[in-house]
Motif scaffolding. Structure first.
Motif, PDB file in Angstrom:
ATOM      1  N   SER A 165       0.830  -1.204   0.000  1.00  0.00           N
ATOM      2  CA  SER A 165       0.000   0.000   0.000  1.00  0.00           C
ATOM      3  C   SER A 165       0.861   1.249   0.000  1.00  0.00           C
ATOM      4  N   THR A 166       2.005   1.198   0.679  1.00  0.00           N
ATOM      5  CA  THR A 166       2.895   2.355   0.696  1.00  0.00           C
ATOM      6  C   THR A 166       3.361   2.666  -0.715  1.00  0.00           C
ATOM      7  N   LEU A 167       3.786   1.631  -1.419  1.00  0.00           N
ATOM      8  CA  LEU A 167       4.275   1.829  -2.778  1.00  0.00           C
ATOM      9  C   LEU A 167       3.171   2.401  -3.658  1.00  0.00           C
ATOM     10  N   SER A 168       1.985   1.796  -3.588  1.00  0.00           N
ATOM     11  CA  SER A 168       0.923   2.272  -4.476  1.00  0.00           C
ATOM     12  C   SER A 168       0.516   3.687  -4.109  1.00  0.00           C
ATOM     13  N   SER A 169       0.561   4.022  -2.812  1.00  0.00           N
ATOM     14  CA  SER A 169       0.150   5.374  -2.453  1.00  0.00           C
ATOM     15  C   SER A 169       1.201   6.393  -2.883  1.00  0.00           C
ATOM     16  N   ILE A 170       2.443   5.983  -2.971  1.00  0.00           N
ATOM     17  CA  ILE A 170       3.463   6.912  -3.473  1.00  0.00           C
ATOM     18  C   ILE A 170       3.234   7.171  -4.962  1.00  0.00           C
ATOM     19  N   ILE A 171       2.935   6.106  -5.695  1.00  0.00           N
ATOM     20  CA  ILE A 171       2.692   6.290  -7.128  1.00  0.00           C
ATOM     21  C   ILE A 171       1.462   7.155  -7.358  1.00  0.00           C
ATOM     22  N   ALA A 172       0.458   6.991  -6.500  1.00  0.00           N
ATOM     23  CA  ALA A 172      -0.779   7.753  -6.680  1.00  0.00           C
ATOM     24  C   ALA A 172      -0.691   9.165  -6.110  1.00  0.00           C
ATOM     25  N   GLY A 173       0.437   9.514  -5.546  1.00  0.00           N
ATOM     26  CA  GLY A 173       0.608  10.891  -5.072  1.00  0.00           C
ATOM     27  C   GLY A 173       0.070  11.166  -3.681  1.00  0.00           C
ATOM     28  N   VAL A 174      -0.328  10.115  -2.964  1.00  0.00           N
ATOM     29  CA  VAL A 174      -0.862  10.322  -1.617  1.00  0.00           C
ATOM     30  C   VAL A 174       0.267  10.619  -0.644  1.00  0.00           C
ATOM     31  N   ARG A 175       1.376   9.951  -0.863  1.00  0.00           N
ATOM     32  CA  ARG A 175       2.554  10.092  -0.014  1.00  0.00           C
ATOM     33  C   ARG A 175       3.740  10.423  -0.869  1.00  0.00           C
ATOM     34  N   LYS A 176       4.801  10.872  -0.219  1.00  0.00           N
ATOM     35  CA  LYS A 176       6.032  11.122  -0.958  1.00  0.00           C
ATOM     36  C   LYS A 176       7.111  10.141  -0.518  1.00  0.00           C
ATOM     37  N   ALA A 177       7.911   9.721  -1.462  1.00  0.00           N
ATOM     38  CA  ALA A 177       9.014   8.831  -1.122  1.00  0.00           C
ATOM     39  C   ALA A 177      10.092   9.645  -0.423  1.00  0.00           C
ATOM     40  N   ASP A 178      10.893   8.969   0.423  1.00  0.00           N
ATOM     41  CA  ASP A 178      12.013   9.667   1.047  1.00  0.00           C
ATOM     42  C   ASP A 178      13.118   9.895   0.011  1.00  0.00           C
ATOM     43  N   LYS A 179      13.266   8.931  -0.859  1.00  0.00           N
ATOM     44  CA  LYS A 179      14.352   8.964  -1.826  1.00  0.00           C
ATOM     45  C   LYS A 179      13.879   8.239  -3.069  1.00  0.00           C
ATOM     46  N   GLY A 180      14.454   8.553  -4.224  1.00  0.00           N
ATOM     47  CA  GLY A 180      14.106   7.814  -5.425  1.00  0.00           C
ATOM     48  C   GLY A 180      13.406   8.676  -6.452  1.00  0.00           C
ATOM     49  N   ILE A 181      13.382   8.204  -7.683  1.00  0.00           N
ATOM     50  CA  ILE A 181      12.792   8.973  -8.779  1.00  0.00           C
ATOM     51  C   ILE A 181      11.700   8.139  -9.424  1.00  0.00           C
ATOM     52  N   MET A 182      10.660   8.840  -9.849  1.00  0.00           N
ATOM     53  CA  MET A 182       9.629   8.159 -10.624  1.00  0.00           C
ATOM     54  C   MET A 182       9.532   8.816 -11.991  1.00  0.00           C
ATOM     55  N   TYR A 183       9.228   8.009 -12.983  1.00  0.00           N
ATOM     56  CA  TYR A 183       9.034   8.541 -14.327  1.00  0.00           C
ATOM     57  C   TYR A 183       7.642   8.197 -14.791  1.00  0.00           C
ATOM     58  N   PHE A 184       7.002   9.150 -15.441  1.00  0.00           N
ATOM     59  CA  PHE A 184       5.722   8.866 -16.069  1.00  0.00           C
ATOM     60  C   PHE A 184       5.928   9.067 -17.568  1.00  0.00           C
ATOM     61  N   ARG A 185       5.784   8.019 -18.317  1.00  0.00           N
ATOM     62  CA  ARG A 185       6.057   8.067 -19.757  1.00  0.00           C
ATOM     63  C   ARG A 185       7.426   8.701 -20.009  1.00  0.00           C
ATOM     64  N   ASP A 186       8.413   8.235 -19.279  1.00  0.00           N
ATOM     65  CA  ASP A 186       9.814   8.645 -19.427  1.00  0.00           C
ATOM     66  C   ASP A 186      10.095  10.090 -19.055  1.00  0.00           C
ATOM     67  N   LYS A 187       9.131  10.761 -18.472  1.00  0.00           N
ATOM     68  CA  LYS A 187       9.420  12.093 -17.941  1.00  0.00           C
ATOM     69  C   LYS A 187       9.393  12.012 -16.418  1.00  0.00           C
ATOM     70  N   VAL A 188      10.234  12.794 -15.776  1.00  0.00           N
ATOM     71  CA  VAL A 188      10.276  12.748 -14.320  1.00  0.00           C
ATOM     72  C   VAL A 188       8.902  13.125 -13.760  1.00  0.00           C
ATOM     73  N   TYR A 189       8.494  12.359 -12.790  1.00  0.00           N
ATOM     74  CA  TYR A 189       7.130  12.505 -12.272  1.00  0.00           C
ATOM     75  C   TYR A 189       7.201  12.571 -10.745  1.00  0.00           C
ATOM     76  N   ALA A 190       6.776  13.684 -10.193  1.00  0.00           N
ATOM     77  CA  ALA A 190       6.825  13.831  -8.734  1.00  0.00           C
ATOM     78  C   ALA A 190       5.557  14.505  -8.242  1.00  0.00           C
ATOM     79  N   PRO A 191       4.490  13.724  -8.142  1.00  0.00           N
ATOM     80  CA  PRO A 191       3.213  14.334  -7.755  1.00  0.00           C
ATOM     81  C   PRO A 191       3.219  14.770  -6.292  1.00  0.00           C
ATOM     82  N   ASN A 192       2.664  15.920  -6.034  1.00  0.00           N
ATOM     83  CA  ASN A 192       2.567  16.372  -4.647  1.00  0.00           C
ATOM     84  C   ASN A 192       1.267  15.921  -3.995  1.00  0.00           C
TER      85      ASN A 192
END
Lengths: 332, 501
Positions: free
Chosen positions: B46-73
């Protein structure tokens, strides 16, 4: 051995550990009402040149916090299960009146007045809780109705003349030491009932989750009734002591008592919706804090009208510190 | 099939205090993928999925959405990109209509010149509901009039209305019965066909095996393994999740369906104001009696009737040993009956109270001393004892229950009745939403209890569980028992299902 340690670490990882900051915050919020009380006591002891800590002022203080503490003990049982009562003040007025009538009869012993006043108060809290439990009326509304009914009764009774008692006859009840002992006894009984018997434990569990409590064999209605009966007893006791102190019953007797009690409870850090975190000591500490604040500010020589404002500000500060605003969240 | 990635996470770390929820997690979800995410409770799904969905923020690490950096607040930002999530717990807003729920936060679409047009919204909502197959709901009804399952489906509709590229479904199926599942599977299938992606979290391994194209296994916040369709199999999934070989007797291994002749609990000619009519049931000593059926077959009601929670119109529940009638839970508990509710968080626990408070409540009478006083020490001892025998993972018994994982919460519920020395246990979906490790514990415990001569009424929506555990199975439909099966090696789901529908 290594596997044992590994296993241990693995177990630990799956457990939610609040961070240090949260833990400290929680502990601070737990004791802050107590620290607050000590703090203001110290402040007043120094700013009033020792007048605050004098024997005569202590007697005064006992008198001032007596009513609120006793009501706070009673209402703890009600708030513990998530209930409330808006009618305390007006019920207190009516039971004072009836008690005064008994005291004014020639051939009745003084104790009878006490019993009858307690009985009257219990009748009204019984009605409130019955309406709430049987007719499923929210208790806020039920007690509000009782409040109007009682203040109606009282206004009618005193419309001709206020009720007076023979002040000298019951002056003994104003003895600070006697009141101190009554307080200790009421607190002790309340404390034991609340923390060491099924009554308090069941009421707290109802405040936490009523359905679960019912499924666990707690007779929820019976305990809720019981809580209001306890409140009724404390209202009755207070009604007679305050009658002995004031000497009369008027249309405004008791007015606002429920708000004083509620303020005390909130100030002590008692969760207003009850549940496991509801501790009776919070209610008592809160009641003492209110009394100390009022007393000390008066001693400093402030205008009573300013005291209200200062009290308001201080409540916000104390409550702001003591309530945990956001709990740690857990996800899997 | 193209293999373009929709979302890629690299080196994700997340801690809650000293708990490491995610450690160096890499995950990629590509077009057309239905990726199952499995792991025990507390493994970080659930932690992982909530980070992807923008509910939480990761402490470290990068996410890409369609190869563009993605950091939802926020969740809204994630939704704008095209990622929406259906959460585990109830996520509808009560007090407003179905349509308002679907378009919550986006009401501006239906606003023209400062005026809001509810009809336009209702029409749009109707269209979405039709698309996903929920045709029998009027979008202008209040959400509170819907049952739990339909509300869950409304949430799915809300997630779908933004036309997401990636749909995250977090343990939603536990709340759904056949109808809801069908709708959900259709939605997933549709996403698959449109070459979009789904991230699907569930405890139901059979379900995952059937619908997922890929499966990622998490354990203790780390990715343990990734499987694709050809090497997906349930024993492996279990093994990776738990991290050790699970013994063969996940369920009990014997086929000796014997029990004592003595009847301990009897439901006689019970009729209630719903669908139960002239219902009879006998539970014997040392018997595990399974009751199966669809969610609305009345089997859950039977459990509630047997424990005295629901009133009966006619008939009676008798505790045969003591000839006493049961008309409320307090009666039942006096006869040493325990009940585990299907709605764990709502009905079986005080979340905002300690493990101690939760365990001792029915046993308060037992803990009283001569003066009717209950001391903290006796409470602590009882809870501590239960914590040890049930292996409840917690800091200490003073920890609040809302901080525990699902499996451990359920252990607390069981402990409550074990502490009260219950002889008869009524278990309503006792393994719902619990990971395999704890599940195995529970099955083992049930079998142990049976061997000690205790009786269990096992009400379950999982046929495998019933077949695996029961001495006798009753199948219910529309409030009646349609068939009885005795324990046997060749009992299969197929034989049972026809009596359910």
């Amino acid at each position: 051995m290594l596997s044992l340690i590994k296993n241990y670490v693995n177990q630990k990882q799956n457990v939610f550990w609040p961070g240090k900051v949260e833990l400290v915050k929680y502990r601070v919020s737990n004791i802050s009402p107590f620290l607050g009380l000590i703090f203001i006591t110290l402040v007043f002891s120094f700013t009033t040149n020792g007048r605050f800590a004098s024997i005569s002022n202590m007697t005064n203080l006992v008198n001032q916090c007596f009513n609120v503490i006793i009501i706070a003990v009673g209402i703890s049982f009600v708030f513990a299960h998530g209930g409330m009562d808006m009618s305390i003040g007006s019920v207190l007025g009516v039971s004072s009146y009836v008690g005064a009538m008994v005291w004014n009869m020639n051939n009745m012993p003084g104790v009878a007045g006490f019993f009858i006043a307690i009985l009257v108060a219990m009748v009204f809290t019984f009605i409130t809780s019955t309406v709430h439990i049987v007719a499923r009326v929210p208790v806020f509304v039920a007690s509000l109705c009782i409040r109007y009914i009682c203040s109606g009764i009282l206004t009618t009774l005193v419309s001709e003349n206020d009720m007076y008692i023979d002040y000298t006859k019951y002056n003994g009840l104003n003895n600070g030491i006697l009141k101190f002992f009554v307080l200790i006894i009421v607190i002790a009984i309340g404390y034991i009932l609340y923390e060491y018997t099924a009554v308090g434990k069941s009421l707290k569990s109802i405040g936490g989750n009523k359905t679960m409590s019912y499924h666990s064999g707690v007779k929820t209605s019976r305990y809720i009734w019981g809580a209001y009966m306890i409140l009724g007893i404390t209202i009755g006791i207070v009604s007679m002591f305050s009658l002995a102190r004031v000497g009369n019953v008027t249309a405004t007797t008791g007015v606002g008592m429920e708000f004083d009690a509620m303020t005390a409870i909130v100030l002590g850090g008692f969760p207003i919706k009850g549940g496991a975190r509801a501790k009776i000591r919070s209610a008592i500490i809160g009641a003492v804090t209110v009394a100390v604040l009022t007393n000390g500010l008066t001693l400093i020589g402030l205008d009573p009208s300013i005291i209200y404002g200062i009290k308001g500000v201080m409540f916000i500060v104390i409550v702001g510190i003591s309530y945990v605003r956001k709990k740690g969240e857990i996800v899997n | 099939m193209s293999n373009k990635s929709i979302v890629r996470c690299e080196n994700i770390y997340k801690s809650f205090g000293p708990t490491k929820a995610l450690v160096k997690v890499d995950l990629q979800v590509c077009e057309g993928e239905i990726r199952g995410l499995i792991g025990e409770n507390g493994s970080g799904k659930s932690t992982l999925s909530s980070i992807i969905a923008g509910v939480r923020k990761a402490d470290k690490g990068i996410m890409y959405f369609r190869d563009k950096v993605y950091a939802p607040n926020t969740m809204v930002e994630a939704q704008k990109k095209g990622i929406s999530m259906v959460v585990q717990e109830m996520g509808t807003i009560s007090g407003i209509t179905v349509a308002s729920n679907i378009f919550a936060g986006r009401l501006d679409i239906f606003t023209r010149g400062g005026l809001f047009f509810p009809n336009a919204m209702n029409k749009a909502a109707k269209q979405i509901l039709d698309e996903i197959g929920l045709t029998d709901i009027n979008p202008s009804t209040m959400i509170d009039h819907l049952n739990f399952e339909d509300r869950k489906i409304v949430e799915i509709a809300r997630a779908m209305q933004i036309k997401p590229e990636l749909l995250i479904i977090d343990e939603t199926t536990t709340a759904l019965a056949a109808k809801g599942r069908k709708i959900l599977y259709n939605v997933i299938d549709e996403m698959h066909k449109q070459n979009k992606a789904v991230l699907f979290i569930s405890h139901d391994l059979d379900e995952l095996k059937n619908i997922c194209t890929h499966i990622t296994v998490l354990r203790d916040g780390k990715i343990i393994n990734t499987m694709d369709e050809k090497d997906m199999n349930i024993p492996d999934m279990r093994r990776y999740m738990v991290g050790r070989e699970l013994s063969d007797n996940y369920y009990r291994s014997d086929y000796d369906g014997s029990y004592d002749e003595k009847v301990v609990l009897e439901l006689k000619h019970i009729t209630n104001d719903n669908q139960i009519e002239n219902f009879n049931l006998q539970l014997h000593q040392g018997e595990i009696l399974g009751i199966g059926g669809l969610a609305d077959s009345g089997m859950h009601e039977v459990g509630r009737l047997a424990f005295g929670i629901e009133p009966t119109l006619t008939g009676e529940v008798m505790c045969t040993g003591s000839h006493s009638k049961i008309s409320n839970p307090s009666d039942a508990i006096k006869q040493n009956i325990g009940y585990v509710s299907k709605e764990r968080d709502k009905e079986a626990l005080i979340l905002n109270a300690s493990i101690i408070d939760n365990i001792v409540l029915p046993s308060l009478d037992r803990l009283k001393n001569k003066l009717n006083l209950i001391f903290k020490k006796s409470e602590n001892d009882m809870a501590q004892h239960q914590k040890e025998i049930m292996e409840i993972k917690c800091r200490d018994t003073k920890q609040f229950v809302n901080e525990l994982s699902g499996g451990n919460k359920q252990k607390v519920v069981f402990s409550r009745w074990l502490a009260n020395k219950s002889d008869i246990l009524i278990l309503d979906c006792p393994t719902r939403g619990i990971d395999v490790g704890v599940k195995a514990n529970m099955y083992h415990l049930m079998y142990e209890l049976k061997k000690q001569g205790k009786s269990i009424l096992l009400i379950s929506e999982e046929l495998q569980e019933l077949i695996g555990m029961s001495d006798r199975i009753l199948i219910m439909k529309d409030g009646n028992i349609t068939q009885e099966f005795m324990r046997s090696e060749d009992l299969t789901e197929n034989k049972i299902i026809e009596y359910m529908i």
